[in-house]
Scaffold this motif. Structure first.
Motif, mmCIF file in Angstrom:
data_model
loop_
_atom_site.group_PDB
_atom_site.id
_atom_site.type_symbol
_atom_site.label_atom_id
_atom_site.label_comp_id
_atom_site.label_asym_id
_atom_site.label_seq_id
_atom_site.Cartn_x
_atom_site.Cartn_y
_atom_site.Cartn_z
ATOM 1 N N UNK A 96 0.822 -1.206 0.000
ATOM 2 C CA UNK A 96 0.000 0.000 0.000
ATOM 3 C C UNK A 96 0.858 1.259 0.000
ATOM 4 N N UNK A 97 2.078 1.162 0.528
ATOM 5 C CA UNK A 97 2.968 2.320 0.632
ATOM 6 C C UNK A 97 3.971 2.361 -0.517
ATOM 7 N N UNK A 118 1.700 0.249 11.566
ATOM 8 C CA UNK A 118 0.688 1.218 11.975
ATOM 9 C C UNK A 118 1.157 2.651 11.828
ATOM 10 N N UNK A 119 2.378 2.931 12.271
ATOM 11 C CA UNK A 119 2.906 4.294 12.216
ATOM 12 C C UNK A 119 3.040 4.778 10.780
ATOM 13 N N UNK A 120 3.650 3.974 9.932
ATOM 14 C CA UNK A 120 3.876 4.370 8.547
ATOM 15 C C UNK A 120 2.545 4.519 7.802
ATOM 16 N N UNK A 121 1.603 3.616 8.079
ATOM 17 C CA UNK A 121 0.295 3.702 7.426
ATOM 18 C C UNK A 121 -0.384 5.035 7.723
ATOM 19 N N UNK A 122 -0.206 5.537 8.922
ATOM 20 C CA UNK A 122 -0.823 6.804 9.321
ATOM 21 C C UNK A 122 -0.073 8.020 8.791
ATOM 22 N N UNK A 123 1.248 7.998 8.891
ATOM 23 C CA UNK A 123 2.040 9.201 8.649
ATOM 24 C C UNK A 123 2.512 9.341 7.206
ATOM 25 N N UNK A 227 -6.362 10.344 3.981
ATOM 26 C CA UNK A 227 -6.075 8.923 4.208
ATOM 27 C C UNK A 227 -7.096 8.042 3.493
ATOM 28 N N UNK A 228 -8.349 8.412 3.543
ATOM 29 C CA UNK A 228 -9.388 7.630 2.870
ATOM 30 C C UNK A 228 -9.142 7.578 1.370
ATOM 31 N N UNK A 229 -8.717 8.686 0.790
ATOM 32 C CA UNK A 229 -8.425 8.714 -0.645
ATOM 33 C C UNK A 229 -7.212 7.852 -0.960
ATOM 34 N N UNK A 230 -6.195 7.904 -0.103
ATOM 35 C CA UNK A 230 -4.970 7.141 -0.348
ATOM 36 C C UNK A 230 -5.245 5.640 -0.339
#
Length: 309
Positions: A96-97, A118-123, A227-230
């Motif tokens: 995803x990243x 979790x951290x990378x998914x958010x930031x 975030x929702x768009x990403x």
């Protein structure tokens, strides 16, 4: 075509959970070693070179050694250890990243750590979009089920009954910090405060944001929207559109394995603060589920095949 897979370290927590996700799947054939051959160097080297894909569930030094035993350019590797997560020539196994195509084409994949996931998914998406600054001293508070510490920590919880919370890495030397900084593209290493609780599995990762003093930071609604768009195309990562109704997020004992991840952006009424929160299974998207997701991609299969979502 059947893909042959050798899980080196199959008797460990991560290896057992990967094998469980592959059970009954005709796309894969597991190469297994009997107990008396698992530590035989020649037997391991043979299995490492016979497999189409090797999944390493080993300590860092043993993982490096295993890679060195592969004497062909055909065998592909997914390493669940920390050894290669920021190493040259390795693709970070977070499709995803870094992109699904990048993972699918990789010959060497470093499975992300559970807390960094979790951290990378958010930031990372918010920094990439310019909504949060690269040069900011982010804090990360996280709690995990004790299985994330492997057999050693599982044994410690069994020997030390009555522990309700165990904070650790108080020496600031946690091995996950380099990948958290690298893949979130941060100029400053985050201040990371991990802990474990007496639940076997489950994880909550939080990044508090003092929006009123972060240069250029938008309100919580805009962060949630970004975030929702990403993650709009993801069947694995979802973004909650509203705050938890109870105002709480809990970890429960005895939950079933889960390979997804749920992100929250929770803003204060006055708009001055926000909390970014990720919920995941430290043994799912945080470990074994992520490895199987990458395995699916490099095998040309739907990335969610065999996952519990």
């Amino acid at each position: 075509m059947t893909t042959t897979v050798f899980i080196d370290g199959a008797a460990g927590t991560t290896g057992l959970e990967i094998a469980a996700r592959l059970e009954g799947r005709s796309e894969f054939a597991l190469i297994t070693l009997t107990d008396d051959r698992r530590k035989d160097a020649m037997a391991r080297a043979e299995a490492l070179n016979d497999a189409d894909v090797v999944i390493l569930c080993l300590p860092d030094d043993a993982a490096r050694e295993a890679v060195g035993l592969i004497a062909n350019d055909r065998t592909r590797v997914i390493d669940a250890s920390t050894a290669h997560r920021v190493a040259d020539g390795w693709t970070y196994g977070f499709p995803e990243i870094v992109g699904r195509d990048a993972v699918a084409a990789a010959t060497r994949i470093a499975n992300p750590g559970c807390y960094p996931t979790g951290f990378i998914a958010l930031i990372a998406p918010l920094v990439r979009a310019g909504l949060l600054p690269v040069a900011w001293p982010y804090n990360c508070h996280a709690v995990s089920g004790y299985s994330g510490g492997g057999k050693a920590l599982i044994d410690r919880f069994a020997r030390e009954p009555g522990i309700a919370w165990r904070g650790y890495a108080l020496d600031f030397g946690h091995k996950h910090v380099p990948e958290m900084q690298a893949y979130a593209h941060l100029a400053i290493a985050p201040l990371f405060a991990p802990a474990v609780v007496p639940a076997y599995r489950g994880m909550v990762v939080e990044v508090p944001l003092p929006i009123e003093i972060i240069p250029g930071a938008p309100d919580a609604a805009r962060l949630r929207e970004a975030l929702a768009a990403f993650y709009a195309g993801s069947a694995v990562v979802t973004v909650a559109q509203t705050a938890p109704e109870s105002g709480e997020i809990v970890l429960r004992e005895g939950v079933a394995p889960w390979d997804g991840m749920r992100l929250h952006v929770i803003g204060s009424e006055d708009g001055r603060q926000a909390r970014l929160v990720a919920e995941l299974d430290n043994l799912g998207k945080g470990a074994s589920g992520a490895a199987v997701q990458s395995l699916n991609l490099i095998s040309g299969l739907p990335e969610t095949a065999g996952l519990s979502l």
